[in-house]
Every structure is written in structure tokens, then in C-alpha cells.
Design a protein around this motif. Structure first.
Motif, mmCIF file in Angstrom:
data_model
loop_
_atom_site.group_PDB
_atom_site.id
_atom_site.type_symbol
_atom_site.label_atom_id
_atom_site.label_comp_id
_atom_site.label_asym_id
_atom_site.label_seq_id
_atom_site.Cartn_x
_atom_site.Cartn_y
_atom_site.Cartn_z
ATOM 1 N N ASN A 159 1.148 -0.921 0.065
ATOM 2 C CA ASN A 159 0.030 -0.175 0.072
ATOM 3 C C ASN A 159 0.729 1.235 0.748
ATOM 4 N N TRP A 160 1.349 0.917 -0.539
ATOM 5 C CA TRP A 160 2.700 2.657 -1.039
ATOM 6 C C TRP A 160 1.639 3.725 -1.949
ATOM 7 N N HIS A 161 1.406 4.922 -1.389
ATOM 8 C CA HIS A 161 1.453 5.647 -1.762
ATOM 9 C C HIS A 161 2.312 6.718 -2.712
ATOM 10 N N ALA A 162 3.124 6.549 -2.490
ATOM 11 C CA ALA A 162 4.279 7.736 -2.822
ATOM 12 C C ALA A 162 5.441 7.306 -1.733
ATOM 13 N N PRO A 163 6.484 7.415 -2.784
ATOM 14 C CA PRO A 163 7.903 6.884 -1.748
ATOM 15 C C PRO A 163 8.062 8.072 -0.575
ATOM 16 N N ASP A 164 8.749 7.567 0.209
ATOM 17 C CA ASP A 164 9.493 8.250 1.543
ATOM 18 C C ASP A 164 10.843 8.964 1.578
ATOM 19 N N GLU A 165 10.965 8.761 3.122
ATOM 20 C CA GLU A 165 12.463 9.141 2.895
ATOM 21 C C GLU A 165 13.279 8.064 2.992
ATOM 22 N N TYR A 166 12.866 6.886 2.965
ATOM 23 C CA TYR A 166 13.906 5.428 3.021
ATOM 24 C C TYR A 166 14.310 5.095 1.774
ATOM 25 N N ARG A 172 14.217 5.558 -6.122
ATOM 26 C CA ARG A 172 12.346 6.405 -6.327
ATOM 27 C C ARG A 172 12.183 6.306 -7.943
ATOM 28 N N ALA A 173 13.170 7.166 -8.387
ATOM 29 C CA ALA A 173 12.763 6.906 -9.978
ATOM 30 C C ALA A 173 12.152 5.385 -10.448
ATOM 31 N N LEU A 174 13.281 4.430 -10.446
ATOM 32 C CA LEU A 174 13.003 3.374 -10.833
ATOM 33 C C LEU A 174 11.580 2.059 -10.311
ATOM 34 N N MET A 175 11.115 2.622 -9.167
ATOM 35 C CA MET A 175 9.689 2.233 -8.487
ATOM 36 C C MET A 175 8.968 2.699 -8.751
ATOM 37 N N GLN A 176 9.122 4.350 -9.054
ATOM 38 C CA GLN A 176 7.455 5.078 -9.849
ATOM 39 C C GLN A 176 7.787 4.493 -11.184
ATOM 40 N N GLU A 177 8.710 3.799 -12.340
ATOM 41 C CA GLU A 177 8.223 3.488 -13.312
ATOM 42 C C GLU A 177 8.112 1.981 -12.898
ATOM 43 N N MET A 178 8.221 1.338 -12.654
ATOM 44 C CA MET A 178 7.486 -0.221 -12.179
ATOM 45 C C MET A 178 6.069 0.040 -11.609
ATOM 46 N N GLY A 179 5.578 1.005 -10.777
ATOM 47 C CA GLY A 179 4.508 0.731 -11.089
ATOM 48 C C GLY A 179 3.913 0.582 -9.099
ATOM 49 N N PHE A 180 4.827 1.129 -7.781
ATOM 50 C CA PHE A 180 5.031 0.731 -7.079
ATOM 51 C C PHE A 180 4.235 0.820 -6.175
ATOM 52 N N PHE A 181 4.075 2.608 -6.429
ATOM 53 C CA PHE A 181 3.138 4.089 -5.674
ATOM 54 C C PHE A 181 1.807 3.858 -6.167
ATOM 55 N N THR A 182 1.611 2.392 -5.850
ATOM 56 C CA THR A 182 -0.070 2.455 -6.227
ATOM 57 C C THR A 182 -1.076 1.910 -4.511
#
Length: 238
Positions: A159-166, A172-182
Motif C-alpha cells: 500500500n505504497w502511496h508515494a516514496p518516503d524518506e527511506y 525512487r525513480a525506478l520504482m515509480q516506473e515499475m508501478g510500486f506507488f499504487t
């Protein structure tokens, strides 16, 4: 010298339900020949005076002091095959029982290991265990009979809405492309590694629950059943 993996940056233990605690920390690993840095979550369930650690994240000394104020760690539960980095630290520090699914490899001494099964004993009195039956790697989900039903997941449900400070910038960029932040998502890497079939999610959808605490992302309160049911339908048509 400490033989275990070191504590990485993390937040504070927060009580998200009565006797259920949640903390987010960082993870550093190499996957697909790339360096990754992202967040992960540990859940601690208090059962009387006992504490059960799930999806372990090693805490620093201040964090461990806070943990010790809550009770006595007696059990460590590994729900996901892709987690487990810090399990041995907690088992050793607290002389805890270590609960794993069949097929999970472990560096913990055999005498401390107990096997999880849906029809066997569990370390939490009001818990039941869901085990994926179609996956290529072991994965389970705990359900607590409290607050309308709480699922505790590892990698399958995220349940990642957005990347955090970790997160590192690269991850961050790669996982955004892979659809993790959903929100209410199925873990993308886990889906590739596990190759689950829809029948598992038909069974999961049949459980009664309102909330989900995942190994990655924010707690999902109140609408978890409908939100994840929609996801199961979109991905598997169930």
C-alpha cells in the motif's frame, strides 16, 4: 562484534490498533544486479505480556528500549520468502521462537524454528493464517480477529502511496516506473517471483477484514477489503 546486519534508519514504533504496533524503516539490498534502497515495515503484536515481531526491522538502541517497554519479545514470524534480513538478530537477542512457512531457508538454529501452517498452532491467540497455495515461493498472511479483522501481510499486499524518506533517488525513480506507488497493490517484484494464480485471491477475498498492515507502504484502514477486492478483480478477474 555484532554478527548481525546493522540497524538502518527507521521511524518510531506507533500503536496503530490496541496492542498492535507499526514502524517504518529502510532496506538496502541488491536485486537484478542493481543497488536498491527503499522502505519496509515491521509489525509488533502484543498478546498479554508477550510481543510477537512480524516482518522484522532491526531497531537502534533507542528503538529497542521502546520495544522492551511494551513487553517481552517471545516470537518472530516470517511471512514472506523475500524478507528475513533481521530475523536472526531478534531470535538471538530475545531467545525467541522463530516461525516460518515450509520451504523457507533460515540461518536461525534449528531448535528455535517452528513451522507455520493454517491448521497448526500460532503464536498469537486470536490469529489465523492464510497460506498462498499456487505461488512458486512461500508466502502467508496473518489475520487478527480484532477491530473488524486486521490482515498482516508481507510482500503480496502492498500500500505504497508515494516514496518516503527511506528511498534513494535511484530506487525512487525506478520504482515509480515499475508501478510500486499504487494504493492497495500487489507487490510487483513479488508477483514476478511468486507467479500466483487467481484462485488464491478468491480465497483471500472470502476472508472478513477491514484493515491491512503490509510489509511495504502505509496502513490501510477501514476500506481494505473493498480496495483490495477491486485490485484482485482488475488483475485476476476474481
Amino acid at each position: 562484534m555484532d554478527q548481525f546486519t546493522p540497524a538502518l534508519p527507521h521511524g518510531s514504533l506507533e500503536e496503530v490498533f490496541p496492542d498492535v504496533f507499526f514502524v517504518t524503516g529502510s532496506m538496502e539490498t541488491v536485486l537484478q544486479q542493481m543497488d536498491w534502497q527503499f522502505s519496509r515495515n515491521m509489525i509488533v503484536v502484543r498478546d498479554g505480556e508477550r510481543l510477537i515481531v512480524i516482518n522484522s526491522v532491526r531497531l537502534d538502541e533507542d528503538g529497542l528500549a521502546r520495544l522492551d517497554q511494551l513487553g517481552q519479545v517471545t516470537d518472530v514470524v516470517r511471512l514472506g520468502c523475500l524478507h528475513g534480513r533481521d530475523d536472526a538478530f531478534y531470535v538471538d537477542r530475545y531467545k525467541a521462537q522463530y516461525w516460518v512457512l515450509p520451504g523457507m531457508e533460515s540461518e536461525v538454529p534449528a531448535e528455535a524454528v517452528r513451522i507455520l501452517s493454517s491448521d497448526g498452532p500460532l503464536p498469537i491467540t486470536d490469529a489465523s493464517l492464510f497460506v498462498f497455495a499456487t505461488t512458486g515461493i512461500p508466502e502467508g498472511i496473518l489475520r487478527l480477529e480484532r477491530s473488524g479483522g486486521i490482515l498482516i501481510a508481507c510482500d503480496a499486499l502492498q500500500n505504497w502511496h508515494a516514496p518516503d524518506e527511506y528511498f534513494s533517488d535511484t530506487s525512487r525513480a525506478l520504482m515509480q516506473e515499475m508501478g510500486f506507488f499504487t494504493p492497495a497493490n500487489l507487490g510487483p517484484v513479488w508477483m514476478q517471483a511468486a507467479s500466483p494464480a487467481g484462485e488464491d485471491f478468491t480465497r483471500l477475498k472470502a476472508l472478513a477484514f477491514k484493515h491491512v498492515l503490509c510489509g511495504h507502504g502505509q496502513p490501510l484502514y477501514e476500506t481494505a477489503h473493498s480496495d483490495f477486492s477491486d485490485r484482485f478483480n482488475r488483475v485476476f478477474g476474481v
